[in-house]
Design an enzyme around this catalytic site. Structure first.
Site, short mmCIF file in Angstrom:
data_model
loop_
_atom_site.label_atom_id
_atom_site.label_comp_id
_atom_site.label_asym_id
_atom_site.label_seq_id
_atom_site.Cartn_x
_atom_site.Cartn_y
_atom_site.Cartn_z
N GLY A 169 -7.63 -18.48 10.67
CA GLY A 169 -9.26 -17.82 11.04
C GLY A 169 -9.90 -18.49 12.05
N GLY A 170 -10.16 -19.70 11.91
CA GLY A 170 -10.25 -20.41 13.35
C GLY A 170 -9.57 -20.59 13.93
N ILE A 207 -7.26 -16.03 7.86
CA ILE A 207 -8.24 -17.01 7.00
C ILE A 207 -8.02 -18.62 7.47
CG2 ILE A 207 -7.93 -14.97 5.35
CD1 ILE A 207 -6.43 -17.31 3.50
N SER A 208 -9.11 -18.99 7.33
CA SER A 208 -8.90 -20.86 7.34
C SER A 208 -8.55 -21.42 8.86
CB SER A 208 -7.95 -20.78 6.29
OG SER A 208 -8.07 -22.80 5.45
N ASN A 209 -7.15 -21.64 8.99
CA ASN A 209 -7.28 -22.69 9.76
C ASN A 209 -6.55 -21.39 10.56
OD1 ASN A 209 -7.59 -25.36 9.09
ND2 ASN A 209 -5.72 -25.82 8.78
#
Length: 818
Positions: free
Chosen positions: A317-318, A313-315
């Site tokens: 996920g990136g 998720i979030s960073n």
């Protein structure tokens, strides 16, 4: 068998997975053995010493560190026996407790223990057990030999792992946390019997204490920098002379890895995620690989027979998206991520539309839109139009009181700097709010700005990323910022003795965290906590000068700005997921990573780049935002519980969908808007969530929710009147990518019609059909649109919808949210 590849109804599986046992049998049938063709299982050269610990699933385990579902639900983990010298095992236990809880709503009424949690099994069934997972954990540094990178990688192999049905997921840490920051994502894999590959991606919660020159080790324990040498998880890299001078000038400061490693770690987040996968393969083959005549383990488990899903998720996920783009070896089979931080290209050639007009600003990088939020968010939080939003009243009481009018001062200073034009605090706040809207935030994000500002989210993230992208040293004090403990009055003070030893487990790597705060070194009255510092004009205006300096790094052209901008260039994505089946879920109200800067334009970019080869499905979840854990703070943030649903539920659905597609060929759910149902009720005491609040992803969504991708010519079908006039920009087709021929018909259109009937417990906003007017809203509600759409004009159909929204993406990169 001949296949018609031009038939858009036919889509073969993305890869033929051959179970490991079957692969070995096939080799034997062909007259050979697995040893005849499989390569030796060699340790990757970047891996350091590997530690290995097996947990019995009773006294300790992979998922809960022995705490079980009940222990994770407790507000605090067991105390350290010696607070000044916690053991590695104690730090691990606290790290798992802290990071799991930081990602999720841990209240029973919010879904913990019923919709998700250790006691909810892989099929979603609620059990009476504690959900402990036995297995083995492997940890090592990935480095280039200098000791300056030392990215922590970890692989967890549950005892339930089946080498005849091998699978692995990644769980790269979110935010700037340490390696256990992805544990709530890893949970899905552990329950499924999959190995989980983690990376801290070059970040972490434990700092270099510059005053005392102590550093963290890989297990979180601390020692002197001299004793640690290259074994330090992070060392700020100052010479003895530089360190002495720094401590004299700015005592009691701390350096954090994301901000001060000098590596621009974000550029390598995809690489470190791929390294975690390679580490996973190495571990699995050391355990389960066939052996040759000499007893050497072989690479029996390979991408040809192992399902690997990049997730987080979030960073994190990136990082999974970045890894998929960089995956030239085919290590990753598919992608399932939530609220990913995606750095778009500078000129992606995509457009986002909502209503009858294009969104003016979209696809900006994280440091861009965050430094923008850092300018205006504190002022915007005082807007009368959001006065009933979560924490708005508390924000005004704390930051806009007569005794401490920090937020009104920020409004006035913005006016003095020529960045606002209104004359009163109220009108300046509304103007600031509108600036955020105009820069890409959704109207659904309006109600989140007060809590984001109060928790100093934007300045914390802006300072960390500005330093990291600039490869700044801690001694640079970029834009006058530093990290230190502060007194109640704001002045710098030594950190409490018991705070630092456990910060590996309790810190998030982005101060304010663990007792360390963001400090403005350049305050007129001396260094002080950022929001309490005083400007050169003698005004406490939340350090507007520092915020302007950070913004100039993004928009300016001086040497410091060019340094940051060069770092940003190294982090941009290209949109090519190499045909991997992918599901992205994102909350529409996300105020940290706005959808119009991240997932929406990336979906359009992927379609533009990959055309018919794209296998990306995008799920935009209504009534969801970035921080599920905020929903679980009803006494602190009443209103989150009644307005928002946990996005984590949909990450699990995404993982299920991608796994089922890869394992059995089940179709991915089509892109869609997910119509969730907020719990409603009284803010702070919302009724318990049920499955009805979070409907599953539909394989084929209703027409009102569908985002339908149609490959073909650029002719657009008839559209209802609300769509108004749009332009379809014909472009030359993209060139050959990834060995594919240029598409003969590269254009596609993606359209979703959204009815907007989203109950919010406070009444609904009624939106007029084209040519009509509301005559007033029926209840403001958290999903209120700040600007009503007026007469669309133009020709078209006559269908009318309340709060209608339409979303279209074509192969030229246009994505419309209307």
């Amino acid at each position: 068998m001949k296949m018609n590849i031009k038939n858009p109804r036919f889509r073969p599986l993305s890869r033929p997975f051959i179970p490991a046992a079957l692969a070995a049998a096939v080799l034997a049938a062909c007259g050979g053995s697995s040893g005849d063709s499989a390569a030796p299982n060699t340790k990757p050269g970047y891996l350091g010493t590997i530690s290995e610990t097996t947990y019995d699933g009773s006294s300790n385990d992979l998922l809960t560190a022995g705490l079980g579902a009940t222990g994770l639900a407790a507000a605090a983990p067991p105390a350290f026996a010696d607070p000044l010298k916690p053991t590695a095992a104690e730090l691990r236990r606290t790290a798992i407790h802290t990071n799991y809880r930081a990602m999720l709503d841990m209240t029973a009424s919010g879904g913990y223990g019923t919709l998700y949690g250790p006691n909810v099994d892989a099929q979603g069934k609620v059990t009476t057990g504690e959900g402990k997972v036995p297995g083995t954990e492997y940890i090592a540094f990935a480095d280039d030999g200098t000791g300056r990178k030392n990215v922590t990688l970890m692989v967890q192999v549950p005892a339930s792992f089946d080498p005849k049905k091998p699978c692995m997921i990644t769980a790269t840490t979110s935010g700037s946390r340490g390696v256990y920051g992805g544990i709530s994502t890893g949970e899905w894999g552990l329950k499924k019997g999959c190995a989980v590959a983690y990376s801290d991606k070059g970040t972490g919660g434990a700092p270099h204490d510059l005053m005392n020159d102590t550093v963290p080790l890989i297990d979180g324990t601390r020692t002197t920098a001299a004793a640690a040498g290259k074994a330090a998880a992070f060392n700020a890299g100052l010479t003895a002379t530089e360190l002495a001078a720094f401590n004299t000038a700015t005592p009691n400061r701390f350096a954090f890895k994301h901000a001060h490693s000098g590596q621009n770690s974000e550029k390598d987040w995809g690489t470190s995620t791929l390294q975690a996968v390679e580490f996973g393969y190495y571990v699995l083959n050391q355990r389960y690989g066939a052996t040759d005549a000499a007893g050497q383990r072989l690479k029996t488990l390979t991408p040809a027979n192992t399902i690997v899903i990049a997730s987080s998720i979030s960073n994190g996920g990136g990082a999974a998206i970045a890894a998929a783009e960089l995956d030239t070896q085919g290590l990753i089979s598919g992608v399932a991520v939530s609220e990913p931080a995606i750095e778009m290209p500078a000129n992606p050639g995509v457009t986002v539309r909502r209503g009858s007009a294009d969104v003016a600003v979209t696809g900006k990088t994280l440091v861009d839109f965050t430094t923008y939020a850092n300018l205006y968010q504190a002022c915007a939080s005082l807007a009368p139009s959001v006065s009933t939003s979560p924490f708005a009243a508390a924000f005004a009481a704390g930051f806009a009181s007569t005794a401490l009018p920090i937020a009104p001062n920020r409004c006035a200073s913005l006016k003095a700097a020529g960045l606002l034009t209104a004359s009163t605090t109220a009108t300046q706040a509304e103007e600031a709010l509108q600036k955020l809207r105009a820069y890409g935030w959704e109207p659904e994000s309006n109600d989140l700005h007060a809590s984001m500002a109060a928790f100093e989210v934007s300045p914390a993230v802006a300072v960390t990323f500005a330093n990291g992208l600039s490869r700044a040293s801690v001694q640079d004090n970029l834009c006058g910022f530093s990290y230190a403990a502060t007194a109640a009055t704001g002045g710098v003070t030594p950190l409490a003795a018991a705070a630092l030893p456990g910060m590996f487990a309790t810190g998030n790597g982005v101060p304010p965290s663990g007792g360390i705060n963001l400090v403005n070194n350049l305050g007129k009255l001396g260094p002080a906590r950022d929001f309490l510092s005083v400007s050169d004009a003698g005004v406490a205006d939340w350090n507007l000068s520092g915020a302007l300096c950070l913004r100039n790094l993004v928009t300016g052209n001086d040497a410091a700005a060019k340094k940051l901008q060069a770092g940003v260039q190294e982090t941009r994505r290209n949109g090519n997921l190499r045909g991997k089946p992918t599901v992205i879920v994102h909350g529409r109200a996300d105020a940290l990573l706005p959808v119009s800067h991240t997932s929406r334009p990336y979906a359009a970019l992927n379609k533009k780049v990959e055309g018919a080869a794209s296998k990306l499905s995008y799920m935009e979840v209504a009534n969801a935002q970035h921080f599920d854990s905020f929903i679980g703070l009803p006494t602190v943030l009443p209103g989150y519980d009644s307005r928002y649903v946990p996005l984590h539920v949909y990450l699990n659905h995404a993982l299920d969908a991608v796994y089922d597609h890869l394992a059995s060929g089940k179709a991915l759910p089509a892109s869609q808007v997910v119509r969730t149902l907020p719990r409603g009720g009284t803010p702070g005491s919302a009724p318990a969530i049920t499955a009805a609040n979070v409907p599953p992803l539909a394989t084929t969504p209703a027409a009102a929710n569908a985002i339908a991708i149609t490959a073909g010519a650029p002719a657009l079908p008839a559209r209802p009147k609300e769509l108004c006039q749009t332009t379809h920009r014909h472009r030359r087709p993209p060139g050959t990518r990834g060995g594919h021929r240029p598409l003969r018909r590269p254009w596609a259109r993606l359209q979703a019609t959204q009815t907007g009937d989203e109950p919010n417990g406070q009444g609904q906003d009624m939106e007029p059909p084209c040519g009509g007017s509301t005559g007033g809203a029926v209840g403001r509600g958290h999903g209120a649109l700040a600007a009503r759409r007026r007469d669309c004009g133009g020709a078209g159909g006559t269908a009318h919808r309340r709060a209608g929204q339409h979303w279209r993406t074509d192969g030229a990169g246009r994505q419309d949210l209307l």
